[in-house]
Design an enzyme around this catalytic site. Structure first.
Site, mmCIF file in Angstrom:
data_model
loop_
_atom_site.group_PDB
_atom_site.id
_atom_site.type_symbol
_atom_site.label_atom_id
_atom_site.label_comp_id
_atom_site.label_asym_id
_atom_site.label_seq_id
_atom_site.Cartn_x
_atom_site.Cartn_y
_atom_site.Cartn_z
ATOM 1 N N CYS A 65 0.879 -1.169 0.000
ATOM 2 C CA CYS A 65 0.000 0.000 0.000
ATOM 3 C C CYS A 65 0.918 1.221 0.000
ATOM 4 C CB CYS A 65 -0.987 -0.009 1.171
ATOM 5 S SG CYS A 65 -0.271 0.025 2.822
ATOM 6 N N HIS A 98 14.664 -15.290 12.265
ATOM 7 C CA HIS A 98 14.241 -15.376 13.663
ATOM 8 C C HIS A 98 12.728 -15.419 13.850
ATOM 9 C CE1 HIS A 98 18.227 -13.848 15.664
ATOM 10 N NE2 HIS A 98 18.417 -14.813 14.774
#
Ligand code: RB5
Length: 152
Positions: A65, A98
């Protein structure tokens, strides 16, 4: 790998560059729109992509966006989604290693084509490390973090 891509009018121009970039690398790409610069509501597209990821209908999602922020906020309301809003490759790498991020949100008004391609390519190729990070992702996904006793 199947990648589902969505955008609003603020992300349309960048999405029109990202989709061919992905197809040129032989990814299986589904583009759920929007398909013009006409003003639309970003949550509609964020939810199309987020639900596809949550339901296992695609492996990864990309949402674009104007800022990437509204898309990211909306996508993260769907259980099982781990969406990130970033603009540089190191964050892309760490979010995969992670956090096992599964939706990448970009700001079409924040980032140029070349940097966007570098972020996307890094994000798609980096593996999740698992191990202790799997435990943390599981906690996040189960909302079990609510029951963790605070160590203060
Ligand atoms: C649309 O003008 C803009 O608000 C939207 O693209 C996005 O940036 C929202 O977070």
């Amino acid at each position: 790998m199947k990648i589902i891509v969505g955008c609003d009018h603020g992300g349309y121009e960048l999405k029109e560059k990202v989709v061919p970039h992905l197809k040129s690398q032989n990814y299986d790409v589904e583009d759920v729109g929007t398909h013009s610069m006409e003003s639309v509501d970003y949550p509609v597209y964020a939810l199309k992509v987020a639900r596809a990821i949550a339901d296992g209908r695609a492996d990864r999602g990309i949402l674009i966006c104007g800022s990437g922020i509204g898309m990211c906020m909306t996508a993260n309301r769907v259980s099982g989604v781990r969406a990130i809003q970033i603009s540089e490759p190191y964050a892309a790498k760490m979010s995969r290693r992670h956090n096992d991020s599964n939706i990448l949100c970009l700001g079409g008004r924040f980032i140029g084509q070349d940097l966007a391609f570098e972020v996307v390519d890094t994000w798609l190729k980096e593996p999740f490390e698992g191990g202790r990070h799997q435990r943390r992702v599981d906690l996040m996904d189960s909302l079990a973090a609510e029951s963790i006793k605070e160590d203060r």
